[in-house]
Design an enzyme around this catalytic site. Structure first.
Site, mmCIF file in Angstrom:
data_model
loop_
_atom_site.group_PDB
_atom_site.id
_atom_site.type_symbol
_atom_site.label_atom_id
_atom_site.label_comp_id
_atom_site.label_asym_id
_atom_site.label_seq_id
_atom_site.Cartn_x
_atom_site.Cartn_y
_atom_site.Cartn_z
ATOM 1 N N ASP A 126 0.872 -1.218 -0.022
ATOM 2 C CA ASP A 126 -0.032 0.112 0.039
ATOM 3 C C ASP A 126 0.845 1.310 0.027
ATOM 4 O O ASP A 126 2.302 1.179 0.062
ATOM 5 C CB ASP A 126 -0.949 -0.176 0.947
ATOM 6 N N TRP A 161 -2.676 3.249 -5.891
ATOM 7 C CA TRP A 161 -3.981 3.926 -6.081
ATOM 8 C C TRP A 161 -3.776 4.629 -7.677
ATOM 9 O O TRP A 161 -4.863 5.705 -7.827
ATOM 10 C CB TRP A 161 -4.448 4.722 -5.347
ATOM 11 N N GLY A 162 -2.960 4.407 -8.596
ATOM 12 C CA GLY A 162 -2.680 5.108 -9.629
ATOM 13 C C GLY A 162 -2.115 6.628 -9.494
ATOM 14 O O GLY A 162 -1.997 7.259 -10.557
ATOM 15 N N ASP A 183 -10.101 3.435 -4.144
ATOM 16 C CA ASP A 183 -10.624 2.226 -3.265
ATOM 17 C C ASP A 183 -12.117 2.009 -3.844
ATOM 18 O O ASP A 183 -12.957 3.061 -3.777
ATOM 19 C CB ASP A 183 -10.817 2.269 -1.625
HETATM 20 C C1 GLA Z 1 -6.038 1.232 1.485
HETATM 21 C C2 GLA Z 1 -6.265 0.129 0.141
HETATM 22 C C3 GLA Z 1 -7.341 -0.766 0.593
HETATM 23 C C4 GLA Z 1 -6.933 -1.551 1.584
HETATM 24 C C5 GLA Z 1 -6.900 -0.269 2.811
HETATM 25 C C6 GLA Z 1 -6.367 -1.102 4.311
HETATM 26 O O1 GLA Z 1 -7.115 2.038 1.576
HETATM 27 O O2 GLA Z 1 -6.443 0.760 -0.900
HETATM 28 O O3 GLA Z 1 -7.457 -1.668 -0.538
HETATM 29 O O4 GLA Z 1 -5.878 -2.400 1.726
HETATM 30 O O5 GLA Z 1 -5.817 0.587 2.554
HETATM 31 O O6 GLA Z 1 -6.254 -0.204 5.177
#
Ligand code: GLA
Length: 395
Positions: A126, A161-162, A183
Site C-alpha cells: 500500500d 491507487w494510480g 478504493d
Molecule cells: C487502502 C487500500 C485498500 C486497503 C486499505 C487497508 O485504502 O487501497 O485496498 O488495503 O488500505 O487499510
C-alpha cells in the site's frame, strides 16, 4: 517472477476490514475449495491490513497479533498450502499502513525476508504515510528489489491507487499488478467511477504487470467493511464481466463461506473467467464506432480521473484460439438495444467471406450473424452482454 495471467483470489478487506483472525482465514480457504472456486482458478488467499501488533519485536520484525493469529503466519501458510492454495499478505511503503499499523519503509529487507520465511506467495503493498522525501517509484523499487532477493517467489501487488502517474514507472519496480484506482465500495456509483477512470489507461495493462481495478464487491449486498448501498444482481454481473474483460486481477471481496446461488453463478462463470485468463493476454479495445479511442484518451496533460460520458461501451478482445470476446456494457439508467457492432470493427472485412457465431457467456445461447451486423441482445439498465465470437464461413 513472471505472471502470465491476471491473479485470481480472495482478500479479507472488503468484508472484514480489521475484524480478521486465523479461524476466518482458514474457513475461507476451506470454502475456496468446497465451493469450487479453487477448481475455477482462484488461488490466492490474502490477508489485508490489520494483522500485526503495533510494535515490531526486538529484531525489528513484524509480529502477527497473537489474539487474531495465535499460531502465527507460518502455520496459516502451511494450512493454505495444504489446500493447494497460495498465501497473500499485506504491508505498505510508508511508516504506517493505511489503518496505522507498522509498515515497511526502511524495513523492506527484513520484511521481505520475514514474509519469505512465513511462506508468503503474494504481497499487497500500500501507499499510506510514506515519506515525502522519497520519490514514489523509489518506494516501490525498494520493496521490488528486496522481494526479488528474498529467496522465494512472491507476487508483488502494488497499491498506490494510480497516484503520482504510477502507470509510467510501475513496470520498472518488478510489480506484477498495480492498483490503478482509488478504493472500491459496494455501490453502482463506485463501479461506474472506476470504469470511467480505467477505460483510458488500458494501454498500460499487460501480462506480468496487470492494471488492478480493485477487489470485487460481487455478493457483498451492502454488508461488511466497504459495503454501502449494495448492488443488484445485474450490476454485480456487469462489474464481474467488465473487470474480466479488462484483464483485471479478480480478487473476491465477499464472505465466500456464505455465498448465495446468484453470487456463485457470477464468480464461478468459467466462460467469463476464461476471457479474463486467456493465455494470449491481448488488450481489450473499443468497438464503438461513435466512441473515443485509447489514443485520443492518452494526452500527457490529462488528469488521471478524467470524466468520460459513459453510455453503451462496447469492448472486444482477440483470444488465443482466434475467437473474439465481445462485451456490451450499458452504463445508462435505462435499457439499451444498441448491442451492435459491424464485423469491420473487429477486423473482419466482407472480403474475408466469414462471419461470426456468438455464444452468450451468461446463458450459453448461440446467435448467428449473417447479415453483416453483429447483434447481441438488448442490455438492461446497468446490464451487460458477454459473447465469445467464433469466426465461421458465411452461408
Ligand atoms: C487502502 C487500500 C485498500 C486497503 C486499505 C487497508 O485504502 O487501497 O485496498 O488495503 O488500505 O487499510
Amino acid at each position: 517472477m513472471f505472471v502470465q495471467r491476471p491473479p485470481l483470489g480472495w482478500n479479507t478487506w472488503n468484508t472484514y476490514g480489521a475484524k480478521i483472525n486465523e479461524k476466518l482465514v482458514m474457513e475461507s480457504a476451506d470454502a475456496m475449495v468446497e465451493t469450487g472456486l479453487a477448481d475455477a482458478g482462484y488461488e490466492y488467499v490474502v490477508i489485508d491490513d490489520c494483522w500485526a501488533l503495533h510494535e515490531r519485536d526486538e529484531n525489528g520484525r513484524l509480529v502477527p497479533d497473537p489474539e487474531k493469529f495465535p499460531h502465527g503466519m507460518k502455520y496459516l501458510a502451511d494450512y493454505i498450502h495444504s489446500k493447494g492454495l497460495k498465501f497473500g499478505m499485506y504491508s505498505c511503503a510508508g511508516y504506517l499502513t493505511c489503518a496505522r499499523y507498522p509498515a515497511s519503509y526502511d524495513y523492506e529487507w527484513i520484511d521481505a525476508r520475514t514474509f519469505a520465511e512465513w511462506g508468503v506467495d503474494f504481497l499487497k503493498y500500500d501507499f499510506c504515510y510514506h515519506p515525502v522525501s522519497e520519490k514514489s517509484d523509489i518506494l516501490y523499487k525498494r520493496m521490488g528489489l528486496a522481494l526479488a532477493n528474498c529467496g522465494r517467489d512472491i507476487l508483488f501487488s502494488a497499491c498506490s491507487w494510480g497516484s503520482d502517474h504510477t502507470r509510467q514507472w510501475i513496470k520498472e519496480t518488478g510489480a506484477n499488478m498495480w492498483r490503478s484506482t482509488g478504493d472500491i465500495n459496494d455501490s453502482w456509483a463506485s463501479i461506474k467511477l472506476i470504469a470511467q477512470s480505467q477505460l483510458p489507461v488500458q494501454e498500460y495493462n499487460a501480462p506480468n504487470c496487470f492494471n488492478d481495478m480493485d477487489m470485487l464487491v460481487v455478493g457483498m449486498k451492502g454488508s461488511g467493511n466497504v459495503g454501502l448501498t449494495g448492488c443488484s444482481f445485474e450490476e454485480y454481473r456487469f462489474h464481474f464481466s467488465l473487470w474480466a474483460m479488462m484483464n483485471s486481477p479478480l480478487m473476491i471481496g465477499c464472505d465466500i463461506r456464505n455465498m448465495d446461488e446468484e453470487t456463485r453463478k457470477i464468480l464461478l462463470n468459467k466462460e467469463v473467467l476464461a476471457v479474463n485468463q486467456d493465455s494470449a493476454g491481448n488488450q481489450p479495445y473499443f468497438a464503438n464506432s461513435d466512441y473515443y479511442t485509447p489514443n485520443e484518451a492518452r494526452r500527457p496533460d490529462e488528469p488521471f480521473f478524467r470524466e468520460y460520458p459513459l453510455r453503451m461501451v462496447k469492448l472486444a478482445k482477440l483470444l488465443d484460439n482466434g475467437d473474439i470476446a465481445i462485451g456490451f456494457f450499458n452504463f445508462m439508467d435505462e435499457p439499451c438495444e444498441d448491442a451492435v457492432i459491424t464485423p469491420d470493427m473487429i477486423g473482419l472485412p466482407l472480403s474475408s467471406g466469414r462471419t461470426v457465431e456468438l455464444t452468450d457467456l451468461w446463458t450459453g445461447e448461440v446467435l448467428r450473424t449473417d447479415n453483416g451486423i453483429i447483434r447481441g441482445r438488448a442490455c438492461a439498465a446497468h446490464g451487460c452482454q458477454m459473447y465469445r465470437a467464433k469466426v465461421v464461413d458465411r452461408k
